[in-house]
Every structure is written in structure tokens, then in C-alpha cells.
Motif scaffolding. Structure first.
Motif, PDB file in Angstrom:
ATOM      1  N   LYS A 104       9.825  -2.884 -21.708  1.00 50.92           N
ATOM      2  CA  LYS A 104      10.265  -1.565 -21.229  1.00 50.92           C
ATOM      3  C   LYS A 104      10.321  -0.557 -22.367  1.00 50.92           C
ATOM      4  CE  LYS A 104      13.039  -2.840 -17.218  1.00 50.92           C
ATOM      5  NZ  LYS A 104      14.326  -2.723 -16.564  1.00 50.92           N
ATOM      6  N   LEU A 126       8.931   0.678 -15.378  1.00 50.02           N
ATOM      7  CA  LEU A 126      10.168  -0.044 -15.719  1.00 50.02           C
ATOM      8  C   LEU A 126      10.562  -0.991 -14.589  1.00 50.02           C
ATOM      9  CD1 LEU A 126      12.496   2.512 -17.556  1.00 50.02           C
ATOM     10  CD2 LEU A 126      10.535   1.271 -18.394  1.00 50.02           C
ATOM     11  N   THR A 138       6.469   6.383 -15.082  1.00 48.26           N
ATOM     12  CA  THR A 138       7.196   5.540 -16.050  1.00 48.26           C
ATOM     13  C   THR A 138       8.328   4.783 -15.356  1.00 48.26           C
ATOM     14  OG1 THR A 138       6.687   7.191 -17.733  1.00 48.26           O
ATOM     15  CG2 THR A 138       8.323   5.539 -18.311  1.00 48.26           C
ATOM     16  N   GLU A 177      16.520   2.974 -15.275  1.00 47.06           N
ATOM     17  CA  GLU A 177      15.737   3.398 -14.101  1.00 47.06           C
ATOM     18  C   GLU A 177      16.452   4.510 -13.343  1.00 47.06           C
ATOM     19  OE1 GLU A 177      14.213  -0.659 -15.085  1.00 47.06           O
ATOM     20  OE2 GLU A 177      16.153   0.318 -15.095  1.00 47.06           O
ATOM     21  N   LEU A 231       8.125   2.836 -22.538  1.00 48.98           N
ATOM     22  CA  LEU A 231       8.777   4.140 -22.721  1.00 48.98           C
ATOM     23  C   LEU A 231       8.222   4.859 -23.957  1.00 48.98           C
ATOM     24  CD1 LEU A 231      12.432   3.176 -21.797  1.00 48.98           C
ATOM     25  CD2 LEU A 231      11.111   4.982 -20.697  1.00 48.98           C
ATOM     26  N   SER A 257      10.600  -5.332 -14.506  1.00 42.82           N
ATOM     27  CA  SER A 257      11.788  -6.107 -14.117  1.00 42.82           C
ATOM     28  C   SER A 257      11.667  -6.752 -12.739  1.00 42.82           C
ATOM     29  CB  SER A 257      13.029  -5.205 -14.131  1.00 42.82           C
ATOM     30  OG  SER A 257      13.554  -5.131 -15.433  1.00 42.82           O
TER      31      SER A 257
END
Length: 480
Positions: A80, A120, A116, A16, A84, A124
Motif C-alpha cells: 500500500k 488500497l 488509488t 481507505e 501510494l 487488502s
């Protein structure tokens, strides 16, 4: 927060941080280099996403960061990497269409990187506040890219519709979060689950949960929160639609799984009813509403609504095999969707005009045989025909539903799959048995690569899909 815990937190959130710092750097490069910098910025943005993905794969670490608001586990890592890949492929696909769709501005790749980053963080999120902030970071960039072609009335309308309905769903979700906080006294998912297991649940908390789930369902465009999807898919530039259909869906499904499997697991009987209703409604609408569509992007919108309904079958099971099924479903769905959008972006006449009608695919087998073969494999896979990847995606979520004794849900899923097969097979029939209306222009290298790889994936999955299935199983163990 001590220096040691801060250092651990920074280490866990390094992908990140790479994207956040990289996005700011790309913005500076764009601002100081002017409009001509768009290709450079796009190339660097692709490299950034690749670096973040490689970090996740080769530097695995599990744990909680920032006081429990951020959680990295095998499930988060799997989702993730998927998000991506989706963003990276969508960005590569947009390169050849940048000028015609007026995306040749340096802001476009920067917005995709920021969106994006939101995905992410969303995957989380382990706290209601982190959940909301990550969702808004992802969404705000999406509202802008939907309307990025300012000369197109359809694009501007798509952005405005998405923004207004998105703001409404965010308001509903915040109201739900305030109710959940009011009745549990906590915002952390683990603490909410602790309170729910030790006390009898309040009716107000159930109301709060309904509103929170409604906000998440809006992002995956599940019925009855799907209103924006067909118009936005049709109106936004095609490369942007491809981006919408991949990463954001993966991230929103991941947070939906996390919130029901972490925070609300003690009241599974309450949320299962909601998920079952939303799943059945999405499967039915996705199957029947797509039949009459003539625009292929609208057809893909209804198809995605149906697919989210199938994925929710696994969520409704509320078991390890259910979560594993959903995780695998999202991986296969994303590959199939990106392949289909690569084919849609290749639908360009030699005069340079893009065409979006399903009927324009007539006779494709005689003019572009490679594209026809790949699109046929993708359509069969979307319909869930064995031995293609789409069949296994549906098989595992239906098996999870049967194990959880949700027999009616599994039966409805199978029946709607049969109805959905009609409009996929109609496209196949058009391509192979109808007269060609004209030839498409030469297909760019990046599109050829994307639909070639996606076609290979759906056909060869039966032979080489083991590692992906194992990774999905390991991801599901994060919750149970």
C-alpha cells in the motif's frame, strides 16, 4: 457486527476512509469552485495521499476487518505504501504538463485518488467479492483518465481499447470466481484454502482458478493478456501512462501474490504451471518485441511486460523467499519506471512540442548532461547490471526460483535479460555517441527532483538498500 468489531474495522481501514471521504470533498470543492480550482484540488489530492501513507507507516495495525473481507498485514502495508508513493509521484509529475496534455481539470486528480482507493482495497482484499469490487473501482477510473484528452484521437482510442479489453477480462474473472465459489461453497480466501486442503480438488475448480488468474494477469499486462499495453501506453497522455506503470501494477501483483499464497496454496502444483508459462511468455515477448520499437512509450510498455515476467518468477516459486523477491522487485521496478517516465516527460522541444521517438534522445549528453547521466543509470538498472538496484531485484527472484528447483525458468530469465539489455544499451549509445538533433526545453523542477531521486536510488541501493530488503522479508512472512 458489534460496535467493537465495527470500530476495529474502521481503524484498520482508516487510510481507505481518508481517501474516500477526501475524494468526495475534493469533488465538491471542484464543482463549486469551477475549472479554476484544478491546481488547488491537485495540491489537496497530493496531501491526501501523503496523509494516507503516513497513517500506514506510523499507525501500524494488523488484523481482519468487515467479516474477514479486508485484511491488513505487513505485506499489505508494504504494498500500500508503494502504491501510494507511485500515485503521489505520478500526480506531482503531471503538474507541469497539465495544460499541454489537457489535464488541467479538477476531475483528473479526483479520478487518480479514487483509483488509488481501489488499489488500497485491492491489496487488502481477502475475499473474492472484495477482490472484484476493488479491482473495478481501480479500473473504472483508469479507463476515464486514459481517454481524458478528448481532443486527441490517440487518447480516446487508448481509453476505448482499455475499456473494451478490461470489460472482457472482468467477465472472464467473474466467471472464474463463480466456478471457485460453486466448487468450494466459499468466497473468503482462508475458507477456500481450508476446503482445498481437506478435499480432493475438482477439475471445475482448476478451470475457475485459471479464469481468476487470467483476470489478474490482464491488470499486470502479462502475456497473453498484454494486448492493450503498447497502444494504451502510447495513446494516453504521458503523465497518465506514468500513473498506469506504477501504482496499478503494484496493486495487481499484490492481489495475485495474495490469491495464490492464501486461497490456492494447497493446489500449488496446478497454479505453478500457469504462472511459469505466463512468466516465460512475458519475459520472451518483453525482450524481443521491444527491440524494433521506435516510440519510447511503446518501448516502455514492452519493457514493463518483460519486468512483470521477471516478477512472476518469484511468484512461481511459491515460497517465502519468492514472495520477498517479488515484493522487493515491485519496489525497485516502480522507482525505475517513474524515473524513466520523468525523463520521457522532459523530452520537450523549445517550441513546446513533446517528442516521443527514441532517436530524439541522440546527443543528450552534450545538451542535457544531468538528464543523460540519470537516464543512463536507470537504463543500466533496468537491464539488471550490477551493482545497480535492478540487478538485486532480478537476483532475488532468480535465487528463489533455483531454491524451488525451477532451474529452466531461472535460466530463461537470465537469457532474456541479456536480450533485453540490447535495447536499453541502444538508448545509452544514442545519448552518448550520436550527434544531437536539437536541444530540449528547460526541465521543470518537479521532473528534475523525480529523476534525480530515482537515479540516486538505483545507484545508492547497494549501500542503503538494507531496510527495504528487511521490510520485503517481513512482508513475505505474512503468508508463511
Amino acid at each position: 457486527m458489534t460496535a467493537e468489531t465495527l470500530s476495529l474495522s474502521l481503524q484498520l481501514s482508516m487510510p481507505e476512509i481518508i481517501l474516500a471521504v477526501g475524494a468526495l470533498a475534493l469533488l465538491m470543492i471542484g464543482v463549486f469552485s469551477g475549472e479554476k480550482s484544478a491546481p488547488t484540488v491537485t495540491g489537496l489530492a497530493v496531501a491526501l495521499l501523503a496523509v494516507a501513507g503516513l497513517w500506514l507507516i506510523f499507525m501500524p495495525a494488523d488484523g481482519e476487518a468487515y467479516g474477514g473481507a479486508f485484511k491488513l498485514d505487513p505485506f499489505a502495508r508494504f504494498m500500500k505504501v508503494l502504491a501510494l508513493i507511485g500515485s503521489l509521484v505520478a500526480m506531482i509529475m503531471s503538474v507541469g504538463h497539465a495544460r499541454s496534455e489537457q489535464l488541467d481539470r479538477f476531475e483528473f486528480p479526483v479520478l487518480l485518488v479514487l483509483s488509488t482507493l481501489g488499489m488500497l482495497l485491492l491489496i487488502s482484499a481477502n475475499d473474492l467479492i472484495a477482490f472484484y469490487l476493488a479491482l473495478e473501482l481501480m479500473s473504472l477510473a483508469l479507463y476515464v483518465v486514459a481517454a481524458i484528452n478528448r481532443d486527441s484521437l490517440r487518447s480516446t482510442e487508448a481509453g476505448l481499447k482499455y475499456f473494451v479489453l478490461g470489460a472482457l477480462s472482468s467477465g472472464m474473472m467473474l466467471y472464474g470466481m463463480s466456478l471457485v465459489y460453486g466448487f468450494t461453497g466459499n468466497t473468503g480466501f482462508d475458507q477456500i484454502a481450508g476446503v482445498l486442503s481437506s478435499e480432493t480438488r475438482h477439475l471445475g475448480l482448476v478451470f475457475g482458478m485459471v479464469f481468476v488468474l487470467a483476470g489478474a494477469c490482464f491488470k499486470i499486462s502479462a502475456v497473453p493478456f498484454h494486448m492493450w499495453t503498447p497502444d494504451v501506453y502510447e495513446g494516453a497522455p504521458t503523465p497518465v501512462t506514468a500513473f498506469f506503470a506504477a501504482g496499478p501494477k503494484v496493486a495487481a501483483m499484490a492481489i495475485l501474490v495474495r490469491i495464490v499464497s492464501d486461497a490456492f496454496l494447497p493446489i500449488v502444483a496446478d497454479w505453478r504451471q500457469i504462472i511459469v508459462f505466463v512468466s516465460i511468455a512475458s519475459m520472451l515477448l518483453g525482450s524481443f518485441a521491444a527491440i524494433g520499437q521506435r516510440n519510447i512509450k511503446r518501448l516502455m510498455a514492452y519493457s514493463s511486460i518483460g519486468h512483470m515476467g521477471y516478477a512472476l518468477v518469484g511468484v512461481a516459486a511459491g515460497t517465502e523467499s519468492g514472495v520477498s523477491g517479488v515484493t522487493l522487485y515491485m519496489a525497485i521496478y516502480m522507482v525505475m519506471t517513474l524515473g524513466c517516465f520523468a525523463c520521457i516527460m522532459a523530452m520537450r522541444r523549445k517550441e513546446g512540442d513533446s517528442v516521443e521517438n527514441v532517436d530524439d534522445l541522440a546527443g543528450l549528453a552534450s545538451t542535457k548532461p544531468f538528464m543523460a547521466v540519470v537516464l543512463t543509470a536507470l537504463m543500466f538498472s533496468m537491464a539488471g547490471i550490477p551493482p545497480l538496484a535492478g540487478f538485486f531485484a532480478k537476483y532475488f527472484v532468480f535465487v528463489a526460483a533455483i531454491e524451488a528447483k525451477l532451474y529452466a525458468l531461472a535460466v530463461i530469465g537470465v537469457l532474456t535479460s541479456v536480450v533485453g539489455a540490447y535495447y536499453y544499451l541502444r538508448i545509452v549509445k544514442l545519448m552518448w555517441f550520436d550527434e544531437a538533433k536539437g536541444e530540449f526545453a528547460r526541465i521543470s523542477g518537479e521532473l528534475r527532483l523525480v529523476f534525480g531521486l530515482s537515479g540516486l536510488f538505483v545507484t545508492a541501493y547497494v549501500l542503503f538498500g538494507g531496510p527495504i530488503g528487511s521490510a520485503a522479508n517481513a512482508a513475505a512472512k505474512s503468508f508463511f
